[in-house]
Design a protein around this motif. Structure first.
Motif, mmCIF file in Angstrom:
data_model
loop_
_atom_site.group_PDB
_atom_site.id
_atom_site.type_symbol
_atom_site.label_atom_id
_atom_site.label_comp_id
_atom_site.label_asym_id
_atom_site.label_seq_id
_atom_site.Cartn_x
_atom_site.Cartn_y
_atom_site.Cartn_z
ATOM 1 N N THR A 161 0.834 -1.195 0.000
ATOM 2 C CA THR A 161 0.000 0.000 0.000
ATOM 3 C C THR A 161 0.870 1.247 0.000
ATOM 4 N N ASP A 162 0.499 2.233 -0.786
ATOM 5 C CA ASP A 162 1.192 3.517 -0.798
ATOM 6 C C ASP A 162 0.656 4.347 0.371
ATOM 7 N N PHE A 163 1.271 4.162 1.541
ATOM 8 C CA PHE A 163 0.791 4.813 2.759
ATOM 9 C C PHE A 163 0.783 6.330 2.632
ATOM 10 N N ALA A 164 1.829 6.897 2.051
ATOM 11 C CA ALA A 164 1.926 8.355 1.977
ATOM 12 C C ALA A 164 0.787 8.945 1.151
ATOM 13 N N ALA A 165 0.503 8.360 -0.001
ATOM 14 C CA ALA A 165 -0.560 8.876 -0.863
ATOM 15 C C ALA A 165 -1.934 8.676 -0.216
ATOM 16 N N LEU A 166 -2.141 7.516 0.405
ATOM 17 C CA LEU A 166 -3.428 7.252 1.051
ATOM 18 C C LEU A 166 -3.643 8.202 2.222
ATOM 19 N N LEU A 167 -2.606 8.413 3.031
ATOM 20 C CA LEU A 167 -2.726 9.328 4.168
ATOM 21 C C LEU A 167 -3.018 10.747 3.696
ATOM 22 N N THR A 168 -2.345 11.188 2.656
ATOM 23 C CA THR A 168 -2.580 12.529 2.117
ATOM 24 C C THR A 168 -4.022 12.680 1.657
ATOM 25 N N GLY A 169 -4.547 11.675 0.978
ATOM 26 C CA GLY A 169 -5.934 11.725 0.521
ATOM 27 C C GLY A 169 -6.931 11.754 1.663
ATOM 28 N N LEU A 170 -6.683 10.947 2.697
ATOM 29 C CA LEU A 170 -7.599 10.914 3.842
ATOM 30 C C LEU A 170 -7.539 12.223 4.625
ATOM 31 N N LYS A 171 -6.358 12.780 4.805
ATOM 32 C CA LYS A 171 -6.244 14.058 5.505
ATOM 33 C C LYS A 171 -6.954 15.150 4.735
ATOM 34 N N SER A 172 -6.848 15.124 3.430
ATOM 35 C CA SER A 172 -7.512 16.124 2.599
ATOM 36 C C SER A 172 -9.026 15.981 2.683
ATOM 37 N N THR A 173 -9.505 14.759 2.650
ATOM 38 C CA THR A 173 -10.943 14.500 2.734
ATOM 39 C C THR A 173 -11.514 14.983 4.057
ATOM 40 N N CYS A 174 -10.776 14.736 5.140
ATOM 41 C CA CYS A 174 -11.276 15.067 6.472
ATOM 42 C C CYS A 174 -10.954 16.499 6.889
#
Length: 120
Positions: free
Chosen positions: A69-82
């Motif tokens: 899993t691309d943790f950095a990209a997923l975390l960035t997307g979730l932070k942006s969403t929230c």
């Protein structure tokens, strides 16, 4: 006295796989392999809300592996969403605040399967 690796592949100097020259003489560009990430549809995540010191809540995404899993990209997307901060702790994604519904919706949109988690 014979050498330990005499006559084996380890006895020969390393050569380039492309041009077959010695690695010191090779002018080929380095081969960069892009990581291959697993399809989100094959991964199941667990979501938790946890109360931490100072009565602060965090939402935890657990069950993903760093190798797939691309943790950095997923975390960035979730932070942006929230609209919140977050971090990576070992194999968990930590998002600040009680964001369970937003994260669930975003992960389902991305194709992840959601397993039942509970608040701590």
């Amino acid at each position: 006295m014979t050498r330990l690796f005499a006559g084996t592949a380890f006895d020969r100097p390393p050569t380039c796989e492309v041009c077959q020259k010695l690695e010191d003489e090779c002018a080929c560009p380095p081969v960069v392999k892009a990581p291959t990430w697993a399809d989100p549809k094959t991964q199941t995540v667990k979501l938790f809300e946890e109360k931490r010191k100072g009565n602060r809540f965090v939402t935890i995404v657990r069950g993903l592996k760093r190798e797939t899993t691309d943790f950095a990209a997923l975390l960035t997307g979730l932070k942006s969403t929230c609209g919140a901060g977050g971090s990576i702790e070992e194999d968990d994604l930590i998002i600040q605040g009680q964001q369970l519904q937003r994260i669930t919706d975003q992960l389902k949109t991305l194709g992840y399967r959601i397993a039942g988690g509970k608040s701590k």
